[in-house]
Design a protein around this motif. Structure first.
Motif, short mmCIF file in Angstrom:
data_model
loop_
_atom_site.label_atom_id
_atom_site.label_comp_id
_atom_site.label_asym_id
_atom_site.label_seq_id
_atom_site.Cartn_x
_atom_site.Cartn_y
_atom_site.Cartn_z
N ASP A 211 0.81 -1.22 0.00
CA ASP A 211 0.00 0.00 0.00
C ASP A 211 0.84 1.27 0.00
OD1 ASP A 211 1.02 -0.18 2.54
OD2 ASP A 211 -0.91 -0.04 3.58
N SER A 212 2.13 1.15 -0.36
CA SER A 212 3.01 2.32 -0.36
C SER A 212 2.58 3.32 -1.43
CB SER A 212 4.46 1.89 -0.63
OG SER A 212 4.94 1.04 0.38
N PRO A 213 2.53 4.61 -1.11
CA PRO A 213 2.28 5.62 -2.15
C PRO A 213 3.38 5.55 -3.21
CG PRO A 213 2.06 6.57 0.06
CD PRO A 213 2.66 5.20 0.24
N GLY A 214 2.99 5.61 -4.46
CA GLY A 214 3.96 5.51 -5.54
C GLY A 214 4.07 4.13 -6.13
N LEU A 215 3.31 3.16 -5.62
CA LEU A 215 3.30 1.81 -6.18
C LEU A 215 1.92 1.52 -6.75
CD1 LEU A 215 4.28 -1.08 -6.72
CD2 LEU A 215 3.72 -1.64 -4.34
#
Length: 396
Positions: free
Chosen positions: A198-202
């Motif tokens: 759930d990392s931003p940018g993935l």
């Protein structure tokens, strides 16, 4: 191996065989041998059964809830598990999680093991391994990376694309291989990172449909756009990712061989049962010389494959150089398993190839084994290069 350890492995193998035949095969049949859309509660129920039977996570150390078996001792258990396409899922020794657990036991920090390895080993979460890239990346070769990780004041920023990432959809995290120094084609400068799903940018695009139906979800594309990770998400040491990828590869080549030998054993058993019970032109199928030759060749391929796997496992367990042995085992076993399933289909004829027949499912899966970590031609090239290098060393 001591007599006590031999008895332990034999006992665990028999328990696995019983679990697979009594519980897991009926579930596999119910879902058509396809785990893509298998409900997660079914996966958890299968794993609970394996845990109750005392055969859960045979490859994981006891400190993380597994049985702690070395490569040699786990081989017959993995083969027994692979008799069903769902067996490795039930025992939490399926790819890609099994290879990731192996890697994290060796490399992960105590905090990383607490956050990622423990829940993964317990079957509470799933993971994926992101290395393969589209053109101009170079497929399965981690030395040719275009995905980059640039150092910042707060850690690293990752940019790039990965594709054919097995089981990414629904995974809790990925192990991502990215270039941190050097240039593409350089056999150094790769680093492994732990990246939360759930990392931003993935972005995860589960749009790659393949015939590998024994894993959850489908082959996915992972797109990294200025994804930020901290220094504590580096797995192992910076710029050592290529070495770690090779270590993981040698291990997973053999565990893949073990699991697929289970598929070969099942295919051969189906063929023998067919030959013993069916007749052709007034004669029992199994009495025909041509059929007996196919059956014999199946047994020879399975026995030879086991011998190559055992030799490579002994070298790995002893810490001896094993790249050549693992490459030889993977190359031979991948083709031998395919031959066994193909011969079994010939014996069973059209009924064996129908969509709802186990041989059809096995054939679908084992063909992919031949390209699982790169084309066999590439592995033959590596085997030949090592043999020539050893000849040069002997001559000098």
């Amino acid at each position: 191996m001591t007599p006590d350890s031999t008895a332990t492995v034999v006992g665990l193998t028999k328990k696995t065989e019983y679990l697979v035949r009594q519980l897991i095969l009926p579930v596999e049949e119910q879902h058509g041998g396809n785990a893509h859309d298998l409900p997660d509660d079914v996966r958890r129920a299968l794993q609970t059964a394996a845990r109750t039977a005392g055969v859960f996570a045979p490859q994981v150390g006891a400190a993380f809830g597994g049985l702690g078996l070395n490569m040699h001792d786990r081989a017959p258990i993995f083969e027994a598990s692979g008799y069903s396409l769902f067996g490795p899922v039930a025992q939490n020794c399926a790819a890609p999680d099994e290879g990731n657990m192996h890697l994290m036991e060796r490399l992960a920090s105590p905090d990383q093991q607490r956050r990622y390895l423990r829940p993964l080993a317990a079957g509470r979460i799933r993971s994926c391994f992101a290395m393969t890239e589209p053109v101009p990346g170079e497929g399965f070769d981690p030395s040719v990376l275009n995905t980059t990780a640039e150092r910042t004041s707060g850690g690293w920023v990752i940019n790039g694309r990965k594709w054919f990432v097995t089981g990414a959809d629904g995974s809790a995290f990925a192990i991502v291989v990215a270039r941190t120094s050097g240039e593409p084609d350089s056999r150094s400068g790769a680093t492994m990172f732990l990246v939360d799903a759930d990392s931003p940018g993935l972005r995860i695009r589960p749009d790659r449909e393949t015939h590998r139906a024994t894993v959850f979800a489908r082959e996915s594309e992972l797109i990294f756009e200025n994804l930020e990770v901290s220094d504590d998400m580096v797995l192992g040491e910076v710029d050592r990712g290529f070495d770690y990828a090779q270590t993981r590869l040698w291990n997973t080549r053999l565990t893949n061989c073990m699991r697929w030998l289970g598929s070969a054993r099942r295919a051969a058993d189906i063929a023998v049962t067919r030959a013993a019970s069916q007749s052709s032109a007034g004669r029992r199928l199994g009495d025909l010389g041509m059929v007996q030759q196919l059956i014999a060749d199946n047994e020879i391929d399975i026995a030879a494959s086991r011998g190559l796997v055992e030799r490579a496992c002994l070298l790995l367990d002893a810490g001896e150089p094993s790249a050549q042995a693992t490459s030889i085992a993977k190359t031979f076993v991948a083709e031998a398993v395919g031959r066994v399933v193909d011969r079994s289909l010939q014996i069973c004829s059209a009924p064996g190839y129908s969509e709802d027949a186990p041989l059809s499912w096995l054939y679908r899966e084992v063909r992919l084994f031949r390209i699982d970590d790169g084309p066999l031609e590439t592995q033959r090239w590596a085997i030949a290069r090592r043999a020539l290098r050893m000849a040069d060393e002997r001559a000098s």
